[in-house]
Scaffold this active site. Structure first.
Site, mmCIF file in Angstrom:
data_model
loop_
_atom_site.group_PDB
_atom_site.id
_atom_site.type_symbol
_atom_site.label_atom_id
_atom_site.label_comp_id
_atom_site.label_asym_id
_atom_site.label_seq_id
_atom_site.Cartn_x
_atom_site.Cartn_y
_atom_site.Cartn_z
ATOM 1 N N LYS A 86 0.895 -1.256 0.002
ATOM 2 C CA LYS A 86 0.097 0.079 0.060
ATOM 3 C C LYS A 86 0.762 1.112 0.196
ATOM 4 C CE LYS A 86 -2.277 1.936 3.546
ATOM 5 N NZ LYS A 86 -3.307 2.017 4.598
ATOM 6 N N HIS B 66 -12.216 11.415 10.390
ATOM 7 C CA HIS B 66 -12.853 10.790 9.397
ATOM 8 C C HIS B 66 -12.875 9.285 9.842
ATOM 9 C CE1 HIS B 66 -13.544 9.047 5.286
ATOM 10 N NE2 HIS B 66 -12.673 8.505 5.356
ATOM 11 N N GLN B 67 -11.826 8.686 10.290
ATOM 12 C CA GLN B 67 -11.787 7.292 10.533
ATOM 13 C C GLN B 67 -12.870 6.812 12.075
ATOM 14 O OE1 GLN B 67 -8.748 4.592 10.442
ATOM 15 N NE2 GLN B 67 -8.165 5.390 8.595
ATOM 16 N N MET C 197 -5.762 3.249 18.272
ATOM 17 C CA MET C 197 -5.666 3.191 16.955
ATOM 18 C C MET C 197 -4.932 4.141 16.114
ATOM 19 S SD MET C 197 -7.013 0.250 17.118
ATOM 20 C CE MET C 197 -6.747 -0.010 15.325
ATOM 21 N N GLY C 198 -4.562 5.379 16.786
ATOM 22 C CA GLY C 198 -4.110 6.305 16.196
ATOM 23 C C GLY C 198 -2.508 6.595 16.090
ATOM 24 N N THR C 199 -1.877 5.644 16.865
ATOM 25 C CA THR C 199 -0.211 6.015 16.658
ATOM 26 C C THR C 199 0.448 5.180 15.691
ATOM 27 O OG1 THR C 199 -0.292 6.872 19.207
ATOM 28 C CG2 THR C 199 1.713 5.993 18.394
ATOM 29 N N ASP C 200 0.980 5.621 14.766
ATOM 30 C CA ASP C 200 1.509 4.682 13.644
ATOM 31 C C ASP C 200 2.842 5.389 13.194
ATOM 32 O OD1 ASP C 200 0.519 6.869 12.553
ATOM 33 O OD2 ASP C 200 -0.880 5.867 11.176
ATOM 34 N N LYS D 115 4.257 9.874 17.718
ATOM 35 C CA LYS D 115 2.817 10.139 18.162
ATOM 36 C C LYS D 115 2.518 9.453 19.629
ATOM 37 C CE LYS D 115 0.383 10.403 13.987
ATOM 38 N NZ LYS D 115 -0.793 9.573 13.235
ATOM 39 N N GLY E 239 -2.978 -0.772 18.116
ATOM 40 C CA GLY E 239 -3.272 -1.251 16.827
ATOM 41 C C GLY E 239 -2.325 -0.215 16.038
#
Length: 332
Positions: free
Chosen positions: A78, A148-149, A230-233, A237, A303
């Protein structure tokens, strides 16, 4: 899962954003993601190292996530990222495309729109964690973040437990309308609350922000809560107090990402936990490690988002689009 050889006569499969939305539902995404986590834990599927860079233009973060699932025979990547100014242009901040290759020959197989799929695969990931880790009697869902998510997260989460109420917080409270509208549609009471009040009420909390600071203090979390971060990637962050990870049993999609770019990066850096304390969710799915062990235990799912999730949902979307005659084709 593979559709590597059935469409070669027609050319390369193209599945647009619109078609992805028509053919790919939450149940398909949940199954695809659960299967991938299971395969990762069995070492039959693996992610390649992530490339993620600030490009120095438009405040954008751009990168590649890729991997190979030997059992599903899915190979690809991706490519895309996060453009924070897009919302003002009527576009989603996240923009990406999934590219699938034939594992037998390396030939290009399919181009699949990645925006909607990223949203539903991220939501499926937290939903899988709720299914396997939240208390059965969890009845209040807390949402931290209303971008949005968040709407995808909310819809997927409410299918996993019999929630009676949703409480939410967002830095810009006016955006909470996004979530309130869905709760009204689902007949669920909705309340905008402070972060502390949210933690006092919620049995399951989903954090889905792009924060670089702890939004949740560990002392606010009550026993028995399940938190899906779910936000930390990305390096730097952070969504929750690093000390919370020392209090909780910590689960993740992938250990390497969790400790380097995920929520666990801070607890690891501060030596509050070590890598051995983090359990891949695939081990819980496969029954090789325990999930929740008591009603008082705090469980936390880190996540980080892995390339294999994207490849799995894109492969299923391509199959469904082909089967329903909604795919397009081209030749290079």
């Amino acid at each position: 899962m593979s559709h590597s050889n059935q469409n070669n006569s027609k050319g390369i499969t193209v599945v647009s954003e619109a078609v992805c939305q028509q053919v790919m539902g939450r149940a398909d995404a949940f199954t695809a993601v659960e299967n991938v986590f299971s395969a990762m834990a069995r070492d039959t599927a693996y992610n390649f190292p992530v490339i993620r860079e600030a490009i120095g233009h438009a405040d954008a973060l751009y990168g590649f996530k890729s991997g190979f699932d030997r059992v599903g025979m899915v190979l690809g990547l991706k490519s895309g990222g996060y453009w924070p100014g897009n919302i003002d242009k009527g576009l989603t901040n996240h923009q990406s495309t999934v590219i699938l290759f034939d594992p037998d020959t390396g030939k290009l197989n399919a181009l699949v729109g990645g925006n909607y799929l990223t949203a539903i695969r991220t939501a499926a990931s937290s939903a899988v964690s709720i299914a396997h880790l939240a208390r059965q009697d969890a009845n209040v869902l807390g949402m931290v973040g209303a971008g949005h998510q968040s709407t995808f997260q909310l819809r997927a989460a409410v299918e996993q437990r019999n929630f009676k109420k949703v409480v939410a917080w967002n830095k810009e409270p006016e955006k909470l309308t996004n979530l309130a509208v869905i709760c009204e549609e689902l007949g669920l009471p909705f309340e905008s609350v402070s972060r502390e009040a949210l933690c006092a009420q919620a049995d399951v909390i989903i954090t889905i922000t792009s924060a670089f600071e702890a939004l949740i203090d560990q002392s606010w979390i009550k026993p028995g809560t399940h938190i899906a971060c779910m936000g930390t990637d990305t390096k730097g962050k952070q969504e929750v107090d690093a000390h919370l990870l020392a209090r909780a049993r910590v689960f993740t999609d992938e250990l390497t990402q969790s400790t380097t770019i995920g929520e666990a990066q801070h607890a690891i850096a501060e030596e509050l936990i070590n890598e051995a304390d983090i359990i891949p969710i695939g081990d819980v799915i496969n029954g090789t490690k325990a999930g929740r062990t008591s009603d008082d235990e705090i469980t936390l799912f880190d996540g980080t988002g892995v390339g294999l999730q994207d490849l799995a949902v894109a492969s299923v979307a391509a199959e469904l689009a082909e089967a329903k005659g909604q795919a397009s084709y081209f030749n290079l």
